[in-house]
Write an enzyme that holds these catalytic residues in place. Structure first.
Site, PDB file in Angstrom:
ATOM      1  CB  CYS A 237      31.695 -24.285  23.340  1.00 37.66           C
ATOM      2  SG  CYS A 237      32.721 -22.898  22.876  1.00 37.66           S
TER       3      CYS A 237
ATOM      4  CG  HIS B 136      30.237 -25.157  18.635  1.00 36.78           C
ATOM      5  ND1 HIS B 136      29.284 -25.164  19.800  1.00 36.78           N
ATOM      6  CD2 HIS B 136      31.129 -24.284  18.761  1.00 36.78           C
ATOM      7  CE1 HIS B 136      29.423 -23.865  20.610  1.00 36.78           C
ATOM      8  NE2 HIS B 136      30.779 -23.460  20.006  1.00 36.78           N
TER       9      HIS B 136
ATOM     10  CD  GLU C 128      26.778 -27.427  18.794  1.00 41.27           C
ATOM     11  OE1 GLU C 128      26.608 -26.413  19.442  1.00 41.27           O
ATOM     12  OE2 GLU C 128      27.358 -28.349  18.887  1.00 41.27           O
TER      13      GLU C 128
ATOM     14  CB  SER D 254      -1.262 -16.851  10.993  1.00 45.49           C
ATOM     15  OG  SER D 254      -0.630 -18.020  11.285  1.00 45.49           O
TER      16      SER D 254
ATOM     17  N   GLY E 249      -0.922 -20.245   8.802  1.00 44.38           N
ATOM     18  CA  GLY E 249       0.587 -21.059   8.844  1.00 44.38           C
ATOM     19  C   GLY E 249       0.660 -22.194   9.602  1.00 44.38           C
ATOM     20  CB  VAL E 250       3.245 -25.060   9.358  1.00 42.38           C
ATOM     21  CG1 VAL E 250       3.227 -26.476   9.844  1.00 42.38           C
ATOM     22  CG2 VAL E 250       3.301 -24.989   7.923  1.00 42.38           C
TER      23      VAL E 250
ATOM     24  CB  SER F 140      -1.716 -20.773  13.978  1.00 42.32           C
ATOM     25  OG  SER F 140      -1.720 -20.369  12.501  1.00 42.32           O
TER      26      SER F 140
END
Length: 520
Positions: free
Chosen positions: A87, A174, A176, A228, A230-231, A233
Site C-alpha cells: 500500500c 493488503h 496480510e 491479574s 490472565g494468560v 501476566s
C-alpha cells in the site's frame, strides 16, 4: 535456525502493520517491527534477510525518501536484501525509483478484483480475477523503466510490480488481511523464494533467550510483578520466576472491577503453581471512588492506570521495608498492546491506550516485560511449553481496566453488580455450547440507555445489556461467534428475568475491523 535471522517490518503508521508481522510469524519467519525513522543497522548477531514497508494513512512525500530511508535502501540494494512495499510502501518504492504518483485521484476501498499480468512472480498464489483488499486514495500512475507490472486492478490501476533484479516488490493491496484470498501466499513467496528463509521459527525457541534477558536486566534486583490471572501476566510471571526465583514478588490488585469470583480463582491458581511470594491488595474503594462520575472511556483507562501504579508503589514500599528495595515492575505487555497505543511509529493512530503500555512519568520502577515481542497465541504456546496448567493458558482475555470499560457511562457499585450478574449468566449458558472452547472472548456490556419493557403486566424502564462473543487468534482481527440460537435465547431470558434493572438484551454482530473487540 540461525540466531538473529529475521525480516524487518518498517512501520509507516498503518493499522495493519502488526498484522503483517503476525502473518510472517505464522509462516515460520521471525518478524520485527521498527519505526520509519530507524536507521537499519547490520551486525554479525542479527541477520536481516528481508524488509517489508507497511501501509500508512498519508500521502508519500519527497522527504520520505531522504535520510534515513535513502541510506537504508542503498545498503539493502548493496547487500541484495529484498524489499516488499505494501500500500503506502508500494507507492513509496515506486516514487523512490522514478515512478509517478497520482494523489487522491481514483480511490479504491474494500474488495477489488485484480488481473494478474505475470504469474511467474510473488503473485503465483493469487488467482487471476480474484478479489483483494484495497484501502487507498493515492496510486502509482507510472513506473520507471526497470520495473514491470505484475497485476492491475479492475480500474486499470497498477496493483503490483517488481524490479528487473527481483529485489524490489510492491503490492497496492493488503495481502496480510483475511479479506484477501490467498494473501499469505504473496508473503510466503517473498519470504521463502526471494529472501531465502529456510528454517521454521517458533515462539517456544524464545524461552531460553527471554530468561537470559530477564537475568541480565534484573541482575541481583527484585521484581514486583502485577498478576491479574490472565494468560499474559501468568506466563510473564512464570518466566520471571524461572529467571530470578524467590526475588519475584507477585501482587494481585483487587480493583473492585473484577468478574465474579476472580480474586479467589487467581489466588488459588497461583498457590497451586508454587508462587510463594503472592500477595493480594484490596484497593476496590480507591479505584471505584476515583472513577466516580467519569463517563469517557479513555479517561477511565487513564485513571485506572494511574491508580494501578500508585497502588503498586505503595505496596513496593511496604514490601521493601521487609525484604529490601524493589527496582523493577514486571508486566505482561504483548505486541498487540503496542499497535493500539501507537508505540511503534510516530504516525500510528491511537485507538485506545493500554494501562500496561502508557505509564505515568512519575513511575519510579523500571519495567520488565518478557512477552513484549510476542502475540497472544504465541504466549499460549510458550505457556504450554513451560508446563503452566492448561486451565490458566486457555482463559479468555480480560482487559486491564476490567469491567469499567464494559460499562457505558459512570462506574458505580450498582452498575458493577448488574454487569457481574449478567456476565455470570452468560458464561453459565454459553459453557453448554460445544463452541465454547473456540471462543476468544465472551462478555456483556452494560449500556447507558434505558428502554421500556413489560414484566408481570407492569411497565418497566430499565437498562439494556449487549452480549459480545467473538473468535480470534491474536486479537488483531476477530469474527463474530455463532453459538446455538437456543443458548443465546436462554441467556437473554435469564438475564432479563433474573437481573433486576435490565429488561433488554441484544447481540453484537460486528467483526474487528471495523469494530474493536471491547466496546469502550
Amino acid at each position: 535456525m540461525t540466531v538473529g535471522e529475521r525480516v524487518l517490518v518498517i512501520d509507516y503508521g498503518g493499522q495493519y502493520t502488526h498484522l503483517i508481522s503476525r502473518r510472517c510469524r505464522e509462516l515460520g519467519v521471525y518478524a520485527e517491527i521498527v519505526p520509519q525513522e530507524s536507521e537499519i543497522e547490520f551486525d554479525s548477531s542479527i541477520q536481516i534477510k528481508g524488509v517489508i514497508l507497511s501501509g500508512g494513512p498519508r500521502t508519500a512525500r519527497k522527504e520520505d525518501v531522504a535520510f534515513p530511508f535513502d541510506q537504508n535502501m542503498n545498503n539493502l540494494r548493496e547487500k541484495s536484501i529484498p524489499v516488499l512495499g505494501i500500500c503506502f510502501g508500494h507507492q513509496l518504492l515506486a516514487m523512490t525509483y522514478g515512478g509517478e504518483l497520482e494523489v487522491g485521484g481514483n480511490p479504491e476501498y474494500g474488495s477489488i478484483s485484480i488481473k494478474v499480468e505475470e504469474s511467474d512472480s510473488i503473485l503465483k498464489g493469487i488467482e487471476n480475477g480474484q478479489r483483494v483488499w484495497m484501502s487507498h486514495s493515492d496510486q502509482v500512475a507510472s513506473l520507471p523503466h526497470q520495473m514491470r507490472i505484475l497485476a492491475t486492478s479492475s480500474d486499470g490501476h497498477i496493483a503490483a510490480f517488481e524490479d528487473s533484479n527481483q529485489i524490489i516488490f510492491g503490492v497496492q493491496f493488503h495481502p496480510e488481511v483475511y479479506h484477501t484470498k490467498n494473501g499469505t501466499s504473496v508473503l510466503d513467496s517473498f519470504l521463502r523464494e526471494k529472501c531465502g528463509f529456510k528454517e521454521q521459527w517458533n515462539p517456544e525457541s524464545f524461552i531460553d533467550d527471554i530468561i537470559v534477558k530477564i537475568q541480565l536486566r534484573v541482575g541481583n534486583g527484585r521484581v514486583l510483578m502485577g498478576t491479574s490471572g490472565g494468560v499474559d501476566s501468568t506466563v510473564a510471571a512464570y518466566l520471571i520466576q524461572r529467571a530470578i526465583g524467590e526475588r519475584l514478588y507477585c501482587v494481585f490488585v483487587d480493583n473492585g472491577l473484577l468478574r465474579e469470583g476472580e480474586r479467589e480463582d487467581v489466588s488459588t491458581a497461583f498457590a497451586r503453581m508454587g508462587f510463594d511470594n503472592f500477595v493480594v491488595v484490596d484497593a476496590a474503594e480507591e479505584f471505584i471512588d476515583g472513577l466516580e462520575g467519569i463517563e469517557d472511556p479513555e479517561e477511565k483507562r487513564k485513571i485506572i492506570a494511574d491508580t494501578f501504579i500508585r497502588v503498586f508503589e505503595r505496596k513496593a514500599k511496604e514490601l521493601q521495608s521487609k525484604y529490601g528495595e524493589f527496582e523493577f515492575l514486571g508486566q505482561g505487555t504483548i505486541y498487540p498492546d503496542r499497535v493500539e497505543s501507537a508505540a511503534t511509529g510516530k504516525d500510528t493512530a491511537v485507538i485506545k491506550s493500554h494501562h500496561n503500555v502508557r505509564l505515568p512519568d512519575w513511575m519510579k520502577l523500571k519495567l520488565v516485560e518478557p512477552l513484549g515481542e510476542l502475540y497472544k497465541d504465541e504466549v499460549r504456546q510458550v505457556g504450554l511449553r513451560l508446563g503452566i496448567p492448561e486451565v490458566m493458558i486457555q482463559r479468555q482475555p480480560f482487559p486491564g481496566p476490567s469491567l469499567a470499560i464494559r460499562i457505558g457511562g459512570p462506574v458505580n457499585r450498582e452498575q458493577l453488580s448488574l454487569l457481574r450478574q449478567a456476565d455470570t449468566i452468560l458464561q453459565e449458558e454459553l459453557s453448554k455450547d460445544p463452541i465454547y472452547p473456540t471462543v476468544w472472548q465472551s462478555f456483556c456490556v452494560l449500556l447507558p440507555v434505558k428502554s421500556v419493557g413489560v414484566m408481570g403486566d407492569e411497565r418497566t424502564y430499565d437498562q439494556a445489556v449487549v452480549i459480545r462473543i467473538v473468535e480470534s487468534l491474536d486479537a488483531m482481527t476477530a469474527s463474530v461467534s455463532r453459538p446455538s440460537w437456543d443458548i443465546l435465547l436462554d441467556a437473554a431470558s435469564r438475564i432479563a428475568n433474573e437481573v433486576k434493572g435490565i429488561n433488554r438484551v441484544v447481540y453484537d454482530l460486528t467483526s474487528k475491523p471495523p469494530g474493536t473487540i471491547e466496546w469502550y
